[in-house]
Structure formats: C-alpha cells, structure tokens
Design a protein around this motif. Structure first.
Motif, PDB file in Angstrom:
ATOM      1  N   TRP A 106      47.126  47.633  40.299  1.00  0.00           N
ATOM      2  CA  TRP A 106      46.384  47.300  41.519  1.00  0.00           C
ATOM      3  C   TRP A 106      46.364  48.490  42.473  1.00  0.00           C
ATOM      4  CZ3 TRP A 106      47.607  47.124  46.717  1.00  0.00           C
ATOM      5  CH2 TRP A 106      46.672  46.478  47.551  1.00  0.00           C
ATOM      6  N   ASP A 107      47.493  49.183  42.615  1.00  0.00           N
ATOM      7  CA  ASP A 107      47.548  50.375  43.464  1.00  0.00           C
ATOM      8  C   ASP A 107      46.501  51.398  43.026  1.00  0.00           C
ATOM      9  OD1 ASP A 107      49.767  49.441  44.950  1.00  0.00           O
ATOM     10  OD2 ASP A 107      51.192  50.363  43.577  1.00  0.00           O
ATOM     11  N   LEU A 108      46.441  51.648  41.725  1.00  0.00           N
ATOM     12  CA  LEU A 108      45.473  52.618  41.201  1.00  0.00           C
ATOM     13  C   LEU A 108      44.052  52.178  41.503  1.00  0.00           C
ATOM     14  CD1 LEU A 108      47.053  53.295  37.683  1.00  0.00           C
ATOM     15  CD2 LEU A 108      46.956  54.923  39.584  1.00  0.00           C
ATOM     16  N   ALA A 109      43.776  50.916  41.263  1.00  0.00           N
ATOM     17  CA  ALA A 109      42.419  50.411  41.480  1.00  0.00           C
ATOM     18  C   ALA A 109      42.009  50.557  42.937  1.00  0.00           C
ATOM     19  CB  ALA A 109      42.318  48.954  41.033  1.00  0.00           C
TER      20      ALA A 109
ATOM     21  N   VAL B  48      40.831  45.855  39.913  1.00  0.00           N
ATOM     22  CA  VAL B  48      41.778  45.774  38.806  1.00  0.00           C
ATOM     23  C   VAL B  48      41.325  44.667  37.865  1.00  0.00           C
ATOM     24  CG1 VAL B  48      43.357  44.166  39.998  1.00  0.00           C
ATOM     25  CG2 VAL B  48      44.226  45.685  38.200  1.00  0.00           C
ATOM     26  N   GLN B  49      41.353  44.944  36.571  1.00  0.00           N
ATOM     27  CA  GLN B  49      40.852  43.990  35.577  1.00  0.00           C
ATOM     28  C   GLN B  49      42.018  43.384  34.797  1.00  0.00           C
ATOM     29  OE1 GLN B  49      37.750  45.807  33.205  1.00  0.00           O
ATOM     30  NE2 GLN B  49      36.583  46.424  35.013  1.00  0.00           N
ATOM     31  N   LEU B  50      42.732  42.496  35.476  1.00  0.00           N
ATOM     32  CA  LEU B  50      43.829  41.759  34.870  1.00  0.00           C
ATOM     33  C   LEU B  50      43.593  40.275  35.149  1.00  0.00           C
ATOM     34  CD1 LEU B  50      46.846  44.040  35.876  1.00  0.00           C
ATOM     35  CD2 LEU B  50      45.859  43.767  33.586  1.00  0.00           C
ATOM     36  N   PRO B  51      43.803  39.405  34.167  1.00  0.00           N
ATOM     37  CA  PRO B  51      43.473  37.982  34.331  1.00  0.00           C
ATOM     38  C   PRO B  51      44.399  37.265  35.307  1.00  0.00           C
ATOM     39  CG  PRO B  51      44.605  38.346  32.250  1.00  0.00           C
ATOM     40  CD  PRO B  51      44.321  39.701  32.817  1.00  0.00           C
ATOM     41  N   ASP B  52      43.898  36.149  35.839  1.00  0.00           N
ATOM     42  CA  ASP B  52      44.687  35.355  36.782  1.00  0.00           C
ATOM     43  C   ASP B  52      45.995  34.878  36.148  1.00  0.00           C
ATOM     44  OD1 ASP B  52      42.741  35.670  38.689  1.00  0.00           O
ATOM     45  OD2 ASP B  52      41.814  33.708  38.357  1.00  0.00           O
TER      46      ASP B  52
END
Length: 208
Positions: free
Chosen positions: A134-137, A144-148
């Motif tokens: 998330w920091d990078l995004a 950020v492309q990570l699922p819930d």
C-alpha cells in the motif's frame, strides 16, 4: 486456518509489480522517482525499498535457521539497481518460506528480540509486506491490487501487534496506532493499527 505463506507470496508479487512500475517511472522521469516521499515518515521510496529488501533477506535467513546473524538484516545498498535488488530479495524468500513458513520451527528475529514459530513469523512478514505494498502504491499514485479477503487476514494479524512503548514509536519496530477516519474497512483499520492514514498523499494540503 489462514495460509500465511500463500498470502505472503501474493503480497510479495504485488510489491514486485509496483516496484517494476516505479522502475518504469524512473526510466521516464529520471532517478528523482526514487526520492519520492512515502507514507513511512522520513523515508524516500529508495529508503523503503532498502528496508523491504533487508526484511526479505532477514526473514529468508530466519527460515533457513540463520536469523541470528546480523549480516542478513543489514539494509543493502540498492541505489545502482533498486528494482533488480528488490526482485532478488523476493526470489530468495520464496523457497525457505514454502519449506518452513507453516511450521513450528523457530525463526530468530533480532528486531523483535525473540524467536517465533515459523507460522507466526510469516504472518508478521506478510503484514509488513501487505502494508508496504500500500505504501508503494500511494507513493506512485496507484491503487494497490490486493483482495479484500487478504486485508481481512492482515487485520487479524495487525490486531495482535503489541501497542506498548517498546514496540511503538520513532525508534521502534511499529508506528503508534492512529484513529480511523472515514469508512472503516479492513484495509483502513489495518493501516491505522500500523500508524498510517488511508488518506495519506505525497502532496501537502493546499498544494493544488
């Protein structure tokens, strides 16, 4: 039971995607890309990648039974090829985590001052990687492309992070907990528990 080894792999691949995006931006904009501010107070993008690479190497060493050796935890000089150096750190992590990450084998973690069973150690590394994704995004103005479902697991771990002075503060492993503002989601609550605001922006207020 949550499979933190697999979640860690997913988070690692997402950080790789984002780091490659940073490298593409640097190719167009110049090396100034690596100097961008990040949600980690006082750290540039290059600083953040150095930290992440060090953690990957350190945790990989811990999985191999070598976590007590300080050399494995030192922040490497990645300035010549930040993306390549980070990709290498992810590559050395995958196999030892797959072999020992879901077991009761003790991982020596000097930064925490103790050893933890592999399954617990990997859960903390996963949390660190997910939040740094998330920091990078945010640093790169991307999503950020990570699922819930992954953030639900990250929140499960974040709620177990101690909140005492020995683990929270400027010189500690984690930032102080922040209040959650706006819509409360697993991602937003995880970020707050790790000392971040979901509304962080690299631009100071009123700059537009």
């Amino acid at each position: 039971m949550i499979n933190f080894v697999e979640l860690d792999r997913i988070a690692a691949l997402e950080t790789l995607r984002l780091v490659r995006g940073a490298a593409a931006a640097a190719a167009e904009e110049g090396k100034g890309t690596w100097g961008r501010p990040t949600p980690c107070a006082g750290w540039t993008l290059l600083d953040l990648l150095g930290h992440m690479a060090a953690q990957n190497h350190g945790f990989a060493a811990a999985a191999r039974g070598e976590g007590g050796l300080p050399a494995h935890w030192r922040v490497p000089d990645i300035a010549a090829d930040p993306a390549g150096a980070y990709a290498e750190s992810v590559a050395v992590l995958i196999v030892p985590f797959a072999e020992a990450g879901g077991t009761e084998k003790e991982f020596v973690l000097p930064e925490l001052g103790r050893s933890l069973p592999g399954r617990v150690a990997v859960s903390f590394h996963f949390l660190d990687l997910a939040v740094h994704a998330w920091d990078l995004a945010r640093t790169l103005a991307l999503e950020v492309q990570l699922p819930d479902t992954l953030w639900e697991s990250a929140l499960h771990v974040a709620r177990r992070v101690p909140v005492g002075e020995e683990t929270r503060g400027p010189d500690a492993f984690f930032a102080p907990v922040r209040p959650v503002s706006g819509r409360v989601t697993p991602l937003a609550e995880t970020l707050a528990l790790l000392g971040r605001s979901a509304h962080w922006s690299p631009e100071p207020p009123g700059s537009h």
